[in-house]
Design a protein around this motif. Sequence first.
Motif, short mmCIF file in Angstrom:
data_model
loop_
_atom_site.label_atom_id
_atom_site.label_comp_id
_atom_site.label_asym_id
_atom_site.label_seq_id
_atom_site.Cartn_x
_atom_site.Cartn_y
_atom_site.Cartn_z
N LEU A 1 3.46 3.31 -8.63
CA LEU A 1 4.64 3.21 -7.79
C LEU A 1 5.22 1.79 -7.78
O LEU A 1 6.38 1.59 -7.44
CB LEU A 1 4.32 3.65 -6.36
CG LEU A 1 3.99 5.13 -6.18
CD1 LEU A 1 3.58 5.42 -4.74
CD2 LEU A 1 5.19 6.00 -6.57
N GLN A 2 4.40 0.80 -8.15
CA GLN A 2 4.90 -0.57 -8.16
C GLN A 2 6.04 -0.73 -9.16
O GLN A 2 6.94 -1.57 -8.96
CB GLN A 2 3.76 -1.53 -8.50
CG GLN A 2 4.11 -3.00 -8.27
CD GLN A 2 4.74 -3.64 -9.50
OE1 GLN A 2 4.55 -3.15 -10.61
NE2 GLN A 2 5.48 -4.72 -9.30
N SER A 3 6.09 0.10 -10.17
CA SER A 3 7.15 -0.01 -11.17
C SER A 3 8.51 0.38 -10.61
O SER A 3 9.53 0.03 -11.20
CB SER A 3 6.83 0.89 -12.37
OG SER A 3 6.78 2.26 -11.97
N VAL A 4 8.53 1.07 -9.46
CA VAL A 4 9.80 1.45 -8.85
C VAL A 4 10.52 0.22 -8.29
O VAL A 4 11.75 0.15 -8.29
CB VAL A 4 9.57 2.48 -7.72
CG1 VAL A 4 10.89 2.86 -7.05
CG2 VAL A 4 8.89 3.73 -8.28
N ILE A 5 9.74 -0.75 -7.83
CA ILE A 5 10.31 -1.98 -7.25
C ILE A 5 9.65 -3.18 -7.93
O ILE A 5 8.91 -3.94 -7.29
CB ILE A 5 10.13 -2.02 -5.73
CG1 ILE A 5 8.72 -1.52 -5.33
CG2 ILE A 5 11.19 -1.22 -5.02
CD1 ILE A 5 8.44 -1.61 -3.84
N PRO A 6 9.92 -3.40 -9.20
CA PRO A 6 9.20 -4.44 -9.96
C PRO A 6 9.48 -5.86 -9.49
O PRO A 6 8.70 -6.76 -9.75
CB PRO A 6 9.70 -4.23 -11.40
CG PRO A 6 11.04 -3.59 -11.24
CD PRO A 6 10.92 -2.71 -10.03
N ASP A 7 10.60 -6.06 -8.80
CA ASP A 7 10.95 -7.41 -8.37
C ASP A 7 10.38 -7.79 -7.01
O ASP A 7 10.60 -8.91 -6.54
CB ASP A 7 12.48 -7.56 -8.32
CG ASP A 7 13.13 -7.40 -9.69
OD1 ASP A 7 12.47 -7.77 -10.68
OD2 ASP A 7 14.26 -6.90 -9.77
N LEU A 8 9.67 -6.87 -6.36
CA LEU A 8 9.09 -7.15 -5.05
C LEU A 8 7.59 -7.32 -5.15
O LEU A 8 6.94 -6.77 -6.05
CB LEU A 8 9.42 -6.01 -4.07
CG LEU A 8 10.90 -5.77 -3.77
CD1 LEU A 8 11.06 -4.61 -2.78
CD2 LEU A 8 11.57 -7.02 -3.24
N ASN A 9 7.03 -8.06 -4.22
CA ASN A 9 5.59 -8.25 -4.16
C ASN A 9 4.97 -7.03 -3.50
O ASN A 9 5.32 -6.67 -2.37
CB ASN A 9 5.27 -9.51 -3.37
CG ASN A 9 3.85 -9.97 -3.61
OD1 ASN A 9 3.40 -10.03 -4.76
ND2 ASN A 9 3.15 -10.30 -2.55
N ARG B 1 18.41 -8.53 2.20
CA ARG B 1 17.34 -9.47 2.56
C ARG B 1 16.03 -8.76 2.20
O ARG B 1 15.50 -7.99 2.99
CB ARG B 1 17.39 -9.79 4.06
CG ARG B 1 16.58 -11.02 4.51
CD ARG B 1 15.11 -10.87 4.34
NE ARG B 1 14.38 -11.96 4.96
CZ ARG B 1 13.07 -12.13 4.86
NH1 ARG B 1 12.34 -11.25 4.14
NH2 ARG B 1 12.47 -13.13 5.46
N PRO B 2 15.49 -8.98 1.01
CA PRO B 2 14.30 -8.25 0.56
C PRO B 2 13.09 -8.58 1.43
O PRO B 2 12.99 -9.68 2.00
CB PRO B 2 14.09 -8.75 -0.87
CG PRO B 2 15.39 -9.34 -1.27
CD PRO B 2 15.99 -9.89 -0.02
N PRO B 3 12.15 -7.63 1.54
CA PRO B 3 10.91 -7.93 2.25
C PRO B 3 10.05 -8.90 1.47
O PRO B 3 10.12 -8.97 0.24
CB PRO B 3 10.24 -6.55 2.37
CG PRO B 3 10.76 -5.80 1.19
CD PRO B 3 12.18 -6.27 0.99
#
Length: 418
Positions: free
Chosen positions: A79-87, A60-62
């Motif tokens: 650091l945003q590139s570590v979780i590219p699919d999250l806002n 359940r992503p944040p």
Amino acid sequence: MQVEFYSAIRYEWKPMSEAEINSVSAEIPYAESSVAVVVPLFPKLPGIRESLASLGTQTRPPNLVVLLDDGTSPEAELLQSVIPDLNVEIVQVEPGSLASALGAVSEYLANFEFLAFLQAGDAYAPERIEKCLDALQQSREGRPLAMAVTAMVAVDSRGQPLPPDEPRAAHLERLWAPGRAGAELADWLGIGYFAGPASNLFLRRDFLAANPLPVDVANLSQGLVVLAGLQGLLAIVRQPLLRHYPPSVDSEPTARAMADVLQTQMEVLGALSGKLGVSPETRRNFASYHRSAWNNLSGLREDLFQQALLRLASLASPEDIRAVTAEVVRSREASIVPAHWAALYEGRDPLDLAGYASALRRTREKLGDARSENERLKKIADAAQGSGWVRFGAWLGERSARRMMELEEEEKDPRAAE
């Protein structure tokens, strides 16, 4: 405190609107509630990329990941590139504590129902957010639970579980043992602070708003957990859903550590001051908590806390003291006769601590001897299973026994010998 907001995706200088949150939520499973995970980039610790990567594996992503930057993390945008699919949003705050940063961003997160935290070196198990949300859907006596914490796995700097006999892992096990043995929550909290780092907090944002602690509080996460627990609003998820890299365990608490814990407990007392007068449950939990704290494992000096209470009492007026005494005498607790008094009236001593300790010691000695004997027999049995000589001896023994039985049958029936 001055706060600046900008997005690592859109570079907008404003908080997300409720419509924006809803549009993101529509694409997320189990998205009936909005969740923001706050990740402080200070103090600078190794493992931040691994920590962020664990957010990308959530069942359940944040809805939002907030990176708190106090100016010491020039790589924050990368650091945003570590979780590219999250806002992801980056929030610039002035240097200070996590408590002061949360106070500064509270309005920015006003549209989110749930807040979670993640510090460098820690990592979420894939089901952590989902399980915490499930836990907070429960209620207690008609009141929604406000905070969830989970069991943890202590890991080293490479993220590998620590051996059970490693001091940090052993200390974590000691802290969780009372709860596993069935201790009441208030007593368990008094025995030691088992919830660990801020990374273990998953809470309703309105609880944080209704239970503010000073921005200079020494142990924010500990104070919040105790506040939730003593009010009956804390859920414990027994699954180990957090990998935590713990600091070293001091052989004995330092004077600074004890002072920090004492200051936190006084802040908790202040935060509960309005509830202690009207909530019998909170009063009972508070009394149980501090009764257990005489043997606290986390550096709380109950004797110093009692000194502080006595000093506070000395500053009260005689009228205040009489009013408090009258209120306590009228309370439900005062109308219940303690169970051990009946034994005292009958001439028995229910507090024969020396006899109890002696019996407990003897029982432990017998248990230790039994375990040693079991281990010895198990080693013999294991060795016998792999021994050809033992198997040969067993065959000879069985053959001899069979022959002896045949001879006995011949003696009983003389015709068999003819």
